[in-house]
Design an enzyme around this catalytic site. Structure first.
Site, PDB file in Angstrom:
ATOM      1  N   ASP A 178     -49.619  70.416  86.780  1.00  0.00           N
ATOM      2  CA  ASP A 178     -50.308  70.115  86.518  1.00  0.00           C
ATOM      3  C   ASP A 178     -50.954  70.795  85.464  1.00  0.00           C
ATOM      4  O   ASP A 178     -49.706  71.105  84.460  1.00  0.00           O
ATOM      5  CB  ASP A 178     -51.440  69.851  87.199  1.00  0.00           C
ATOM      6  N   TYR A 307     -60.279  72.896  80.444  1.00  0.00           N
ATOM      7  CA  TYR A 307     -59.980  71.657  79.834  1.00  0.00           C
ATOM      8  C   TYR A 307     -60.894  71.824  78.431  1.00  0.00           C
ATOM      9  O   TYR A 307     -59.973  71.552  77.370  1.00  0.00           O
ATOM     10  CB  TYR A 307     -60.305  70.401  80.114  1.00  0.00           C
ATOM     11  N   HIS A 360     -48.418  63.649  92.670  1.00  0.00           N
ATOM     12  CA  HIS A 360     -49.215  65.088  91.686  1.00  0.00           C
ATOM     13  C   HIS A 360     -49.266  66.126  92.405  1.00  0.00           C
ATOM     14  O   HIS A 360     -48.734  67.757  91.482  1.00  0.00           O
ATOM     15  CB  HIS A 360     -50.340  64.924  91.003  1.00  0.00           C
TER      16      HIS A 360
END
Length: 382
Positions: A178, A307, A360
């Site tokens: 990630d 982000y 993930h």
């Protein structure tokens, strides 16, 4: 070590009392009018988890798990960085900085730490041994929350390079999934090749346009492109919100433990390898341990800002990576690359692994496969 301070996770009675009170006073929405997760995490399951959290979960469990390891904090560019440092009983073990992503945390690696640092006791060879440095990303866990902009993936990569230098490592590797994969990828571009042995990643991005230079996507790659499109269109709302308005999303999640729980657990279900029942992959305790890392540190907004800092520059950039690279493509991950596609970006790809299970959060969900892939990757890098 100058500037490196010992640390332990402490959870006060007052913190636990406040959490239980908030859980008990939750104001619930109505039930979703569908029979699956297509509208988001179902009311019934969130209520089940919340009831367990309030009445059955050991509120100090995550502290007990993390306090098994040496932990430290050190200040880099004005931000306190929390990290685990786990030494190996094997002399000459390879130093490795291992980085989590969102909505994960350092607790993801708890199941793989012992076999990675002590492979002889867990089915491996002494040459597989790692000495692990596992930092919490800025704004996550017990790391500090940056008060200025600019903490992009590239800046974090530079901070990790400084961290490994500060700890005295002369040659080392970087590992991550990630955001941790993007940090490791940036390290592969920015670190001194004389010091960086290479990187191992279990998540990767490459330019789709490069497939046209390879004669167009084959059947395997068409599947990966469809997966990427679905991830963006059907599952990417959280990323758009966090990349554009992270402060706004932070208010409700910081105030409501159930809100924080739902926001995180939905992703653990969607990106895992066991279909409709997330508890085929993670126990309630494991899910709540990770949620607790965010709740205890009121990290909803500060973690979301990664982000905002990085999405356009880091996710939209496909700069070539010259470092030796090992890539493990777990089958249920939300993004995947074929080997030839990966090579268009990772120009010295030494290992392309295809484990049979895991998604993930590979280290948390499929620790045996993860350890095997890290070992295989390390052998290819050395």
């Amino acid at each position: 070590m100058a500037g490196v301070r010992p640390f332990r996770v402490e959870i006060s009675d007052a913190t636990i009392d406040d959490l239980r009170e908030r859980l008990a006073r939750t104001r619930w929405p109505e039930k979703e009018p569908v029979g699956d997760w297509s509208m988001g995490i179902p009311l019934g399951y969130v209520q089940e988890l919340a009831e367990y959290w309030e009445n059955s979960y050991d509120m100090r469990r995550v502290a007990d798990r993390l306090n098994r390891y040496e932990q430290f904090r050190t200040t880099i560019d004005g931000v306190d960085i929390h990290f685990l440092r786990v030494r190996s009983p094997v002399e000459g073990a390879t130093p490795c900085v291992m980085t989590h992503g969102w909505p994960g945390s350092v607790i993801e690696f708890d199941k793989v730490i012992d076999p990675l640092v002590d492979p002889v006791g867990h089915g491996g060879e002494a040459s597989d041994a790692l000495e692990l440095v596992i930092p919490s990303l800025p704004g996550h866990g017990w790391s500090g929350k940056p008060t200025a902009t600019g903490w992009s993936v590239e800046k974090i990569a530079q901070a990790w390079i400084e961290l490994m230098e500060r700890l005295g490592y002369e040659r080392w590797v970087a590992q991550g999934g990630d955001w941790g994969a993007l940090v490791s990828t940036a390290i592969g571009r920015l670190a001194d090749p004389a010091k960086l042995i290479g990187i191992h990643i279990n998540w990767a991005l490459a330019d789709p346009a490069k497939l046209m230079e390879l004669g167009g996507p084959n059947e395997e790659e068409q599947g990966y492109l469809a997966r990427l499109q679905h991830s963006g269109e059907a599952e990417g709302g959280y990323a758009i919100e966090q990349a554009t308005k992270p402060q706004t999303v932070g208010y409700g999640l910081t105030d409501s433990p159930v809100g924080q729980l739902a926001w995180i657990v939905e992703k653990f279900k969607t990106w895992s390898d066991y279909g409709e029942d997330v508890e085929n992959s993670f126990t309630k305790d494991e899910l709540l341990d990770n949620v607790m890392v965010y709740w205890l540190n009121a990290a909803a907004a500060s973690s979301a800002r990664l982000y905002w800092h990085s999405l356009a520059s880091s996710v939209g950039s496909f700069d070539e990576v010259p470092a030796r690279t090992a890539y493990s493509r777990f089958p249920a991950d939300n993004v995947a690359l074929s080997e030839r596609w990966a090579r268009t970006r990772y120009t010295d790809l030494r290992h392309y692994g295809t484990p049979k299970r895991g998604g993930h959060f590979a280290a948390y969900e499929a620790p045996g496969e993860f350890v095997a892939e890290v070992r295989a990757g390390l052998r290819a890098l050395l």
